[in-house]
Design a protein around this motif. Structure first.
Motif, PDB file in Angstrom:
ATOM      1  N   GLY A 129       0.956  -1.151  -0.031  1.00  0.00           N
ATOM      2  CA  GLY A 129       0.042  -0.133  -0.094  1.00  0.00           C
ATOM      3  C   GLY A 129       0.845   1.992   0.362  1.00  0.00           C
ATOM      4  N   ALA A 130       0.456   2.069  -0.486  1.00  0.00           N
ATOM      5  CA  ALA A 130       0.645   3.635  -0.344  1.00  0.00           C
ATOM      6  C   ALA A 130       0.126   4.522  -0.397  1.00  0.00           C
ATOM      7  N   ALA A 131       0.957   5.960  -0.008  1.00  0.00           N
ATOM      8  CA  ALA A 131       0.127   6.946   0.238  1.00  0.00           C
ATOM      9  C   ALA A 131       0.807   8.448   0.782  1.00  0.00           C
ATOM     10  N   PHE A 132       1.454   9.591  -0.144  1.00  0.00           N
ATOM     11  CA  PHE A 132       1.714  10.533   0.024  1.00  0.00           C
ATOM     12  C   PHE A 132       0.443  11.276   1.190  1.00  0.00           C
ATOM     13  N   VAL A 133       1.315  12.456   2.232  1.00  0.00           N
ATOM     14  CA  VAL A 133       0.599  12.765   3.643  1.00  0.00           C
ATOM     15  C   VAL A 133       1.151  13.843   3.438  1.00  0.00           C
ATOM     16  N   ALA A 182       4.794  15.766   2.826  1.00  0.00           N
ATOM     17  CA  ALA A 182       5.734  15.522   3.891  1.00  0.00           C
ATOM     18  C   ALA A 182       6.959  14.128   3.893  1.00  0.00           C
ATOM     19  N   THR A 183       5.235  13.043   4.171  1.00  0.00           N
ATOM     20  CA  THR A 183       5.919  11.618   3.747  1.00  0.00           C
ATOM     21  C   THR A 183       5.166  10.586   2.968  1.00  0.00           C
ATOM     22  N   LEU A 184       5.675   9.648   2.810  1.00  0.00           N
ATOM     23  CA  LEU A 184       4.978   8.588   1.475  1.00  0.00           C
ATOM     24  C   LEU A 184       4.972   6.907   2.850  1.00  0.00           C
ATOM     25  N   LEU A 185       3.463   6.677   3.216  1.00  0.00           N
ATOM     26  CA  LEU A 185       3.511   5.834   3.770  1.00  0.00           C
ATOM     27  C   LEU A 185       3.395   5.106   2.833  1.00  0.00           C
ATOM     28  N   VAL A 186       3.837   3.057   3.147  1.00  0.00           N
ATOM     29  CA  VAL A 186       4.282   2.189   2.623  1.00  0.00           C
ATOM     30  C   VAL A 186       3.979   1.060   3.380  1.00  0.00           C
ATOM     31  N   THR A 187       2.703   0.054   3.406  1.00  0.00           N
ATOM     32  CA  THR A 187       1.925  -0.707   4.338  1.00  0.00           C
ATOM     33  C   THR A 187       2.605  -1.849   3.430  1.00  0.00           C
TER      34      THR A 187
END
Length: 224
Positions: A129-133, A182-187
């Motif tokens: 999973g990936a999301a830019f926050v 600011a961050t890429l969340l990688v699940t």
């Protein structure tokens, strides 16, 4: 003598009455019947459920006594998977990083790398999973779309990596509205807790024309 005879007759008659009463309490074959037994469900109130089993985090079904159930009772894995639930890499066993950008044909391409930092061998399968926050933790743009591909189980010994390709159209070419994460969340696959990777590659498309972000299936290594 007459009185004694009448007494004897009365005694015999009383005995016959008692025997007749006992016979009426017996079973159908004339023998004395035992008290009826309560059904097996006696003692359970309406709405009681049968004993339940629990499932441990690795997919093993555990009985109420705490013992593991037979292999046939284990939680099923996803169709086509070859790994066992207990071998899956957990978020705490992995680190995440974003590799160097590989530009081309109006696209920006990045390898998203998961590395096994634990002391055991584990597996990953499918898509991360990936999301830019932004700095406040609010997601920028839509969830990435999955590029069609054949997923295979990737076995990671300690220190080994798997990567997924992340790409999107260059905002200067597509004209999409952008924001700088600011961050890429990688699940990791099948996990819920993400890994946080600082994003240092500039603006990303968040809305408008050609704003979609795409991910590929995980494959061995740290990039193309």
């Amino acid at each position: 003598m007459a009185n004694r005879a009448r007494y004897a007759v009365a005694s015999v008659t009383g005995a016959l009455v008692v025997l007749g009463t006992l016979a009426s309490c017996g079973t159908g074959d004339g023998t004395a019947g035992a008290s009826p037994q309560p059904p097996a469900s006696a003692g359970r109130t309406a709405g009681d459920s049968p004993p339940r089993t629990a499932t441990s985090p690795d997919g093993t079904v555990v009985s109420p006594s705490g013992t593991a159930a037979s292999p046939s009772d284990r939680a099923p894995t996803a169709p086509g998977r070859t790994d066992r639930p207990g071998t899956r890499c957990r978020t705490a066993e992995l680190s995440a990083a974003v590799g160097r950008m590989d530009p081309g044909a109006g696209q920006r391409n990045f390898p998203v790398v998961l590395t096994n930092v634990s002391s055991r061998t584990c597996t990953v399968y499918g898509y991360p999973g990936a999301a830019f926050v932004d700095a406040a933790g609010e997601q920028l743009g839509r969830d990435p779309e999955r590029t069609a591909g054949d997923a295979t189980t990737v076995t990671l010994a300690p220190g080994e990596s798997a990567w997924s390709g992340l790409r999107y159209a260059s905002p200067g070419v597509s004209g999409a509205r952008t924001a700088t994460p600011a961050t890429l969340l990688v699940t990791p696959p099948d996990e819920r807790q993400p890994l946080e990777v600082p994003w240092r590659s500039g603006p990303v498309p968040v809305s408008g024309n050609a704003s979609s972000v795409f991910l590929t299936v995980l494959q061995p290594g740290s990039g193309p």
